[in-house]
Design an enzyme around this catalytic site. Structure first.
Site, short mmCIF file in Angstrom:
data_model
loop_
_atom_site.label_atom_id
_atom_site.label_comp_id
_atom_site.label_asym_id
_atom_site.label_seq_id
_atom_site.Cartn_x
_atom_site.Cartn_y
_atom_site.Cartn_z
N GLU A 66 5.35 19.81 0.10
CA GLU A 66 4.64 18.91 1.00
C GLU A 66 3.82 18.11 0.43
OE1 GLU A 66 6.02 18.28 3.98
OE2 GLU A 66 7.22 19.97 4.38
N CYS A 89 -2.57 14.52 5.29
CA CYS A 89 -1.39 13.86 4.72
C CYS A 89 -0.67 12.94 5.57
CB CYS A 89 -0.52 14.95 4.38
SG CYS A 89 -0.19 16.21 5.60
P1 NAD Z 1 -3.58 18.75 -5.63
O1 NAD Z 1 -2.45 18.32 -5.80
O2 NAD Z 1 -4.75 18.15 -6.46
O3 NAD Z 1 -3.89 20.28 -5.37
C1 NAD Z 1 -3.16 20.88 -4.54
C2 NAD Z 1 -3.07 22.35 -4.95
O4 NAD Z 1 -2.41 22.41 -6.35
C3 NAD Z 1 -4.33 23.14 -5.40
O5 NAD Z 1 -4.54 24.46 -4.99
C4 NAD Z 1 -4.28 23.03 -6.90
O6 NAD Z 1 -5.24 24.00 -7.60
C5 NAD Z 1 -2.86 23.33 -7.24
N1 NAD Z 1 -2.96 22.80 -8.64
C6 NAD Z 1 -3.35 21.98 -9.55
N2 NAD Z 1 -2.62 21.63 -10.74
C7 NAD Z 1 -1.59 22.59 -10.48
C8 NAD Z 1 -0.63 22.71 -11.34
N3 NAD Z 1 -0.14 22.29 -12.56
N4 NAD Z 1 0.71 23.78 -11.06
C9 NAD Z 1 0.38 24.17 -9.75
N5 NAD Z 1 -0.69 23.95 -8.64
C10 NAD Z 1 -1.59 23.10 -9.15
O7 NAD Z 1 -4.08 18.11 -4.18
P2 NAD Z 1 -5.29 18.02 -3.13
O8 NAD Z 1 -6.24 17.02 -3.94
O9 NAD Z 1 -5.79 19.45 -3.11
O10 NAD Z 1 -5.03 17.70 -2.01
C11 NAD Z 1 -4.76 16.45 -1.45
C12 NAD Z 1 -3.24 15.70 -1.56
O11 NAD Z 1 -2.52 16.60 -0.70
C13 NAD Z 1 -2.99 14.37 -0.66
O12 NAD Z 1 -2.19 13.55 -1.77
C14 NAD Z 1 -2.32 14.73 0.42
O13 NAD Z 1 -1.50 13.73 0.95
C15 NAD Z 1 -1.75 15.90 0.01
N6 NAD Z 1 -1.28 16.77 1.33
C16 NAD Z 1 -0.34 16.75 1.63
C17 NAD Z 1 0.27 17.58 2.94
C18 NAD Z 1 1.68 17.57 3.33
O14 NAD Z 1 2.15 18.34 4.40
N7 NAD Z 1 2.54 16.65 3.03
C19 NAD Z 1 -0.89 18.14 3.47
C20 NAD Z 1 -2.04 18.18 2.99
C21 NAD Z 1 -2.32 17.45 1.69
#
Ligand code: NAD
Length: 469
Positions: free
Chosen positions: A240, A274
């Protein structure tokens, strides 16, 4: 309060620590243990050992665990909500609502089932479709809804007999560790593990051969990395990801009713959702009136520390997001006209005034990119067809909304949207029984509903030939 990781049934410490910053002050608020790669391996091994007997238990026992966890979250709701304000920044009322939703999703999943289905039963064949546990599910969560997203990944994973490993975002680990404490004695050791990292364990978890599925919520950029790491072992994935939801306001809409709906959809959680409204296209005949009403609502908002009474808009969650918001304010000044907000209240925190931008170029980055901040571009339109093209352009396709007094007209238009969800006369709505998919690069797979639940299982067919042997 001493927060602990949860590994193999033990609430445990680590030699590594992580500071948690309160975004309302920009200063460290508390610190938590951070898991080493070795501890992640221990958690995975424990989950692998424990999962088969967990899966063998009657589903009613697993339902009871979800209900008991929901009870505990509710009982400690005030503590969860206050911690979330301090680690995430949202106003207390929004944090309390998140607690209600988290327990609500746990309770809703506790009532769901994936029954075996007979797809053929005749003289030739008996063919049944079953759903079996996958094994170990890893939930990787972002920082915008730290308790809710963790809860709605844990619930379907456990219900269907999987073990679950939660890895929250490094800037919001506290609610995840409170969840760890709440669940620790409700499940056998190893069935739930909670690992805090500093953005260094995601690759290990999503590439690990003993993990069968990753349920990831976060940015599209990181989603691609998860997909690449998971490719090695062809892991099941639910991704997501980001969105750039548009709200299209037709000429027959009642602006006085539409404005609060769009404002709430855009500025809830300081725009860090999101599925927030991230751009508005309003028919030219109602454009000025809508901009004016949105601007009035923006001026009424009270920006501040979410623990203070009367605050309706908290800070951005982290320094990086704050820097991004400042960049988009510069973009708004360059490409459009700011009619409300645009400032950065001081006080040390990551505060941004709710900002309404008009007369902005359709190809401005504030319109075409995901700002994830309380800055809303509002564009006029004359020709609906070209708006549909603009809305459907770009890499995202998470959600979008249509606002109109004519339901049939709005429904017809919804059929032209390339989005996982199109809301009509509302936005931001999702629920445990409603599938939540992302189109294009907003995601892969589905959360919630029967379809979402099935993604936490392995579909297994049993096909028997009759009268052959
Ligand atoms: P992010 O992608 O930076 O981080 C999300 C998670 O991924 C964190 O737990 C982070 O530690 C982890 N992560 C970092 N590097 C990784 C890797 N190489 N492999 C696996 N995991 C890793 O996102 P964010 O900045 O925390 O959140 C904001 C973004 O999330 C926005 O783009 C937003 O639209 C999206 N979002 C989407 C939804 C949805 O349901 N579509 C919901 C909430 C947020």
């Amino acid at each position: 309060m001493a927060y602990k990781l949860l590994i193999d049934g033990e609430l445990t410490d680590s030699d590594l620590r992580l500071e948690v910053v309160n975004p309302a002050t920009g200063k460290p608020w508390t610190s938590v243990p951070r898991a080493s790669a070795m501890q992640a391996e221990v958690a995975i091994a424990a989950a692998k050992r424990a999962q088969p007997s967990w899966a063998a238990r009657p589903i009613d026992e697993r339902r009871k665990v979800l209900r008991a966890l929901a009870d505990r979250i509710e009982t400690n709701g005030e503590a969860f909500a206050r911690a979330m304000v301090q680690e995430q920044g949202k106003p207390l009322a929004e944090a309390s609502l998140e607690v209600v939703h988290a327990s609500g999703f746990l309770r809703a999943f506790a009532e769901m089932s994936l029954e075996a289905e007979v797809v053929q039963d005749d003289a030739d064949y008996l063919i049944e479709v079953h759903h079996r546990p996958l094994g170990i599910v890893v939930g990787i969560t972002p920082w915008n809804f730290p308790l809710l997203i963790a809860s709605y990944k844990l619930a379907p994973a456990l219900l269907l007999g999987n073990a679950f490993i939660l890895k929250p975002a490094p800037t919001t680990p506290v609610s995840a560790l409170m969840l760890a404490e709440a669940v620790a004695d409700l499940v056998p050791p190893g069935i739930v593990n909670v690992l805090v990292d500093d953005n260094d364990l995601g690759a290990l978890l999503s590439g690990h051969p003993d993990v069968q599925k990753v349920s990831f919520t976060g940015s599209t950029v990181t989603g691609r990395k998860v997909m690449a790491a998971a490719a090695n072992t062809l892991k099941r994935l639910t991704l997501e990801l980001g969105g750039n939801d548009a709200a299209i306001v037709l000429d027959d809409a009642d602006v006085a009713k539409v404005a609060p709906g769009i404002f709430g959809g855009a500025f809830f959680n300081a725009g860090q959702v999101c599925i927030a409204v991230k751009r508005v296209y309003a028919h030219r005949s109602i454009y000025d009136a809508l901009v004016e009403q949105l601007a009035a609502l923006a001026r009424e908002a009270v920006v501040g520390d979410g623990l203070e009474q009367g605050v309706t808009l908290g800070p951005l969650q982290n320094a990086q997001q704050y820097a991004k918001a400042r960049h988009y304010i510069d973009v708004a000044q360059r490409d459009g006209a700011i009619v409300a907000g645009g400032g950065f209240p001081d006080g040390g925190g990551y505060f941004v005034e709710p900002t309404i931008v008009r007369d902005i170029a359709p190809d401005s980055p504030l319109v075409t990119e995901e700002q994830f901040a309380p800055i809303l571009p509002v564009l006029p339109f004359d020709d609906l067809d070209s708006v549909v093209d603009q809305v459907n352009a770009g890499e995202y396709g998470l959600g979008g909304s249509i606002w109109s007094g004519d339901e049939a007209r709005a429904f017809a238009l919804a059929g032209r949207m390339t989005a996982g969800t199109t809301w009509i006369n509302h936005h931001l709505h999702f629920a445990p029984h409603v599938p939540f998919p992302g189109a294009k690069q907003s995601g892969l797979g589905v959360e919630f509903g029967q379809e979402g639940l099935a993604e936490f299982s392995q579909t297994a067919v049993v096909s028997m030939a009759r009268g052959k042997v």
